[in-house]
Design a protein around this motif. Structure first.
Motif, PDB file in Angstrom:
ATOM      1  N   LEU A 168      -1.237  -7.003  -5.319  1.00  0.00           N
ATOM      2  CA  LEU A 168      -0.961  -5.731  -5.988  1.00  0.00           C
ATOM      3  C   LEU A 168      -2.255  -5.048  -6.423  1.00  0.00           C
ATOM      4  CD1 LEU A 168       2.082  -6.826  -8.186  1.00  0.00           C
ATOM      5  CD2 LEU A 168       2.159  -5.398  -6.151  1.00  0.00           C
ATOM      6  N   GLU A 169      -3.156  -5.801  -6.992  1.00  0.00           N
ATOM      7  CA  GLU A 169      -4.431  -5.241  -7.457  1.00  0.00           C
ATOM      8  C   GLU A 169      -5.201  -4.608  -6.304  1.00  0.00           C
ATOM      9  OE1 GLU A 169      -5.570  -4.882 -10.422  1.00  0.00           O
ATOM     10  OE2 GLU A 169      -4.666  -6.389 -11.751  1.00  0.00           O
ATOM     11  N   ARG A 170      -5.141  -5.260  -5.140  1.00  0.00           N
ATOM     12  CA  ARG A 170      -5.872  -4.723  -3.987  1.00  0.00           C
ATOM     13  C   ARG A 170      -5.299  -3.393  -3.511  1.00  0.00           C
ATOM     14  NH1 ARG A 170      -6.172 -10.315  -2.496  1.00  0.00           N
ATOM     15  NH2 ARG A 170      -4.350 -10.154  -1.124  1.00  0.00           N
ATOM     16  N   THR A 171      -4.033  -3.138  -3.818  1.00  0.00           N
ATOM     17  CA  THR A 171      -3.414  -1.887  -3.379  1.00  0.00           C
ATOM     18  C   THR A 171      -3.379  -0.838  -4.487  1.00  0.00           C
ATOM     19  OG1 THR A 171      -1.192  -2.703  -3.928  1.00  0.00           O
ATOM     20  CG2 THR A 171      -1.990  -3.095  -1.700  1.00  0.00           C
ATOM     21  N   GLY A 172      -3.967  -1.143  -5.635  1.00  0.00           N
ATOM     22  CA  GLY A 172      -4.042  -0.174  -6.711  1.00  0.00           C
ATOM     23  C   GLY A 172      -2.905  -0.251  -7.713  1.00  0.00           C
ATOM     24  N   LEU A 173      -2.116  -1.312  -7.659  1.00  0.00           N
ATOM     25  CA  LEU A 173      -1.036  -1.519  -8.628  1.00  0.00           C
ATOM     26  C   LEU A 173      -1.463  -2.554  -9.660  1.00  0.00           C
ATOM     27  CD1 LEU A 173       1.975  -1.599  -6.144  1.00  0.00           C
ATOM     28  CD2 LEU A 173       1.376   0.261  -7.710  1.00  0.00           C
ATOM     29  N   ARG A 174      -0.989  -2.396 -10.880  1.00  0.00           N
ATOM     30  CA  ARG A 174      -1.393  -3.284 -11.966  1.00  0.00           C
ATOM     31  C   ARG A 174      -0.213  -4.168 -12.389  1.00  0.00           C
ATOM     32  NH1 ARG A 174      -3.858  -0.096 -16.627  1.00  0.00           N
ATOM     33  NH2 ARG A 174      -5.530   0.058 -15.075  1.00  0.00           N
ATOM     34  N   PRO A 175      -0.312  -5.489 -12.195  1.00  0.00           N
ATOM     35  CA  PRO A 175       0.760  -6.379 -12.662  1.00  0.00           C
ATOM     36  C   PRO A 175       0.817  -6.384 -14.190  1.00  0.00           C
ATOM     37  CG  PRO A 175      -0.726  -7.489 -11.121  1.00  0.00           C
ATOM     38  CD  PRO A 175      -1.381  -6.209 -11.511  1.00  0.00           C
ATOM     39  N   GLN A 188       0.828  -1.204   0.000  1.00  0.00           N
ATOM     40  CA  GLN A 188       0.000   0.000   0.000  1.00  0.00           C
ATOM     41  C   GLN A 188       0.864   1.256   0.000  1.00  0.00           C
ATOM     42  OE1 GLN A 188      -2.454  -0.598   3.443  1.00  0.00           O
ATOM     43  NE2 GLN A 188      -3.830  -2.026   2.416  1.00  0.00           N
ATOM     44  N   GLU A 189       1.966   1.231   0.749  1.00  0.00           N
ATOM     45  CA  GLU A 189       2.877   2.365   0.778  1.00  0.00           C
ATOM     46  C   GLU A 189       3.612   2.525  -0.552  1.00  0.00           C
ATOM     47  OE1 GLU A 189       4.073   4.841   3.761  1.00  0.00           O
ATOM     48  OE2 GLU A 189       2.056   4.601   2.948  1.00  0.00           O
ATOM     49  N   VAL A 190       3.985   1.401  -1.167  1.00  0.00           N
ATOM     50  CA  VAL A 190       4.612   1.469  -2.488  1.00  0.00           C
ATOM     51  C   VAL A 190       3.669   2.144  -3.477  1.00  0.00           C
ATOM     52  CG1 VAL A 190       5.405   0.096  -4.453  1.00  0.00           C
ATOM     53  CG2 VAL A 190       6.127  -0.514  -2.135  1.00  0.00           C
TER      54      VAL A 190
END
Length: 263
Positions: free
Chosen positions: A180-187, A114-116
């Motif tokens: 990653l998806e749960r934290t707003g990042l897209r693999p 989440q911080e990333v």
């Protein structure tokens, strides 16, 4: 021309670490890594000094002793002591965050992710690697016990090796992708590396590397004779595994993710 990362590592760190880090260092070559760059869990800075010299702006780690080494190595413009779940940077500050074989050691890893996501700017990249769900299966002693029908011994050995490796997470890439998806990042994609043979060398390299730990304690360096003539037998054993291409399965995986830019 890509540097010989196996040799660059082998002359400075124990053989099992040289093989793993040498393979991983090659993966960063040619990847898009917009500045500024944060190395999350930088340790002593040795890996960054070889894999992307002069590129990483900030090295962050909770361990002060390791950070002193990183500062002395001058791998970063700044070194910062902090926890990954509480990054002391403004939102959207970094173009790239790198975390090389770090996340598996963090129990509450989603707080770090989440911080990333917060400190990455829109369109920024997150590059990381971790042991996969195949890690224990690829250990030679685990496989030997399974062939002997001693499943309980195999599972106990797997737990033991994960404990001494301080692994909290050895998960499939799909599990990491969901985090990653749960934290707003897209693999964007991933690949496996480290075959059964390479993993066995890593496994047995731990006890054989104990003298290097003594050298480090007494003399401040892992390798006392960093010359081709003294290291060529080890290099000859490691070289074929260093040159292995990524495979359909592996004890480790490398993943590229991105913070969506909102367009």
């Amino acid at each position: 021309m890509t540097p010989d990362f196996l040799w660059l590592h082998l002359k400075e760190v124990p053989a099992f670490r040289a093989l793993l880090r040498g393979v991983e260092a090659r993966f960063y070559q040619g990847l898009e890594m917009p500045a500024p760059i944060l190395d999350l869990g930088c340790g002593d800075g040795h890996f960054a000094s070889l894999a992307f010299p002069g590129k990483a702006l900030v090295g962050l780690d909770p361990g002060w002793k390791a950070l002193r080494e990183a500062a002395a190595r001058r791998a970063y413009r700044w070194v910062v002591q902090a926890e990954g779940a509480r990054l002391p940077f403004p939102s959207g500050f970094f173009g790239t965050v790198i975390s090389n074989s770090v996340l598996e050691h963090i129990p509450d890893v989603e707080a770090v992710l989440q911080e990333v996501a917060r400190v990455l700017r829109p369109g920024g990249y997150f590059l990381f690697c971790s042991p996969s769900h195949r890690f224990v299966e690829f250990l030679s002693v685990y496989r030997l016990f399974r062939r002997m029908g001693l499943r309980w011994a195999a599972e106990a050995y797997g737990r033991f090796f994960n404990r001494i490796s301080r692994h909290y997470h050895c998960d499939a890439p799909e599990i990491w992708a969901a985090r990653l998806e749960r934290t707003g990042l897209r693999p964007l994609g991933w690949w496996f590396y480290f075959s059964r043979g390479a993993t066995a060398l890593l496994e047995w390299g731990h006890p054989y590397g104990l003298p290097s730990l003594l050298y480090k304690t007494l003399f401040g360096r892992w390798i006392l004779a960093p010359w081709r003539w003294s290291l060529w037998p080890v290099e000859r054993v490691l070289r074929p595994f260093y040159e292995e291409p990524p495979g359909a399965e592996g004890a480790y995986f490398f993943m590229i993710a991105r913070r969506p830019d909102g367009r």
